[in-house]
Design a protein around this motif. Structure first.
Motif: not given
Length: 416
Positions: A256-272, A313-320
């Protein structure tokens, strides 16, 4: 009062002799792993140029005439070895290799099937000299069959074994096309599997007293490396397709794209996923009928991404990063190589070591990833071409100075 002195830890394969006749990657990677565990690995190279890997990539400078290049590719695959330059296309050179084999435990080679027979360096010839020899032949397609004599390259093997058909953006999206991995995955997995087979053969030799032949085929290793994708096809006949960066069995799990880079987000189950929605400020998404379970989210992936992509995408990687880590959502930025080696966990794991290279330079190399409490890895720099010729001829072949000089004069050997 007597005290018990604990001996210093030894290396796992101390005292084992390995003759490495292989070139480029799969075979050298196998032999390097054995060297990391303490085996005395002697790499046999062709006089003049040496291993073809010396010509690949950027080279350590300055280069010395007659010593071949020391490329990044070669340095990555040949630590903890010695180098001897032998022309075994000459009868005296082939005889010299046979002499080295007499007291050798393992031989690794990756010539095309049948090539070494013409020099009397094939399994049938060498087992007669040394019945305890473990002979590991790394080839592209194995020892028999219609493809046995074909050369093999990682790119070709990734295509042929189905890997590329499952990598890349899916059809109908921008940039859709099969994609290879940047690292030579088929070479590496073959080298790893070959080293496991060698260790198993050595354990068996301890029981039977006999060596054995190992047919290490890139084709086999690479098809096996498809793991669950191949097994799924075998179960139901469904051909896996390209999914890009999306996990085909979990959502959201992608890039997923952030405001200044890229993140991998892996919410692999319902709890996550619930934790992710809370961190994004959209808790109601967790109970939306399209997104309430992982199965529903996989089916509704496009709609789900339309909801969360603008938020990320609304915030930079360092925020997320701190928010998602605090919420226990598996995540990371996509690091460039400089960021990898600047990462605090990577620094703590000490993934690089410095060694004294024969060029006179102290150079950084990747450390071994074998972490054994009682068998630590020592490090010797990857060798220059023929750096240990005289040393090995003295130690392994027990030749006297006159015999060694005769080999140099005849052009059978080169180096120091």
């Amino acid at each position: 009062m007597s005290t018990t002195v604990t001996p210093p830890p030894g290396r796992a394969l101390d005292g084992l002799r390995v003759l490495d006749l292989s070139r480029v990657l799969a075979g050298p990677w196998c032999a390097q792993l054995l060297g990391d565990m303490g085996a005395d690995v002697v790499k046999v190279e062709s006089p003049g140029r040496g291993d073809d890997a010396r010509e690949l990539g950027v080279a350590l400078e300055p280069q010395q005439p007659g010593q071949g290049r020391d490329s990044n590719f070669f340095l990555a695959c040949n630590r903890n070895k010695r180098s001897i330059a032998i022309d075994f296309a000459k009868p005296a050179g082939a005889e010299l290799v046979r002499t080295l084999v007499r007291d050798c435990d393992v031989l690794v080679e990756n010539f095309k099937a049948g090539t070494l027979r013409r020099y009397g360096l094939d399994w049938d010839s060498l087992k007669a000299i040394n019945p305890r020899l473990v002979y590991c032949s790394v080839t592209g397609f194995g020892q028999d069959g219609p493809y046995a004599t074909r050369p093999a390259y990682d790119f070709v093997m990734q295509a042929m074994t189905g890997m590329m058909s499952t990598c890349g953006m899916p059809d109908g999206t921008p940039g859709a096309a099969p994609m290879r991995t940047a690292i030579p995955a088929t070479d590496l997995v073959t080298g790893y599997q070959a080293s496991v087979a060698v260790l198993g053969a050595l354990i068996q030799r301890g029981i039977t007293g006999r060596g054995q032949f190992i047919d290490a085929a890139m084709l086999d290793a690479s098809i096996g490396f498809n793991v669950h994708l191949a097994q799924g096809f075998l179960l139901n006949g469904a051909v896996p397709t390209r999914q890009g960066n999306n996990n085909p069995i979990a959502a959201p799990s992608g890039v997923f794209k952030t405001a200044n880079g890229w993140l991998v987000v892996a919410a692999g189950n319902d709890r996550q996923f619930v934790h992710l929605c809370n961190a994004l400020g959209r808790p109601e998404l967790a109970t939306h009928p399209l997104f309430a379970t992982n199965g529903q989210r996989v089916i509704s992936r496009v709609a789900l991404h339309a909801e969360i992509e603008p938020l990320l995408a609304a915030h930079p990687t360092e925020h997320w990063l701190p928010l998602l880590e605090a919420a226990q959502v598996p995540t990371t930025r996509i690091n460039t190589m400089d960021q990898v080696f600047d990462d605090p966990q990577v620094r703590l794991r000490k993934m690089t070591v410095e060694v004294d290279h024969a060029s006179g330079q102290r150079i950084p190399i990747l450390r071994s990833t074998l972490n054994m409490s009682d068998s630590p890895v020592d490090y010797r720099a990857p060798p220059q071409l023929g750096q240990h010729t005289r040393e090995v001829l003295n130690q392994w072949a027990a030749l006297d100075p006159a015999q060694v000089e005769a080999l140099y004069t005849a052009g059978v050997v080169e180096g120091r």
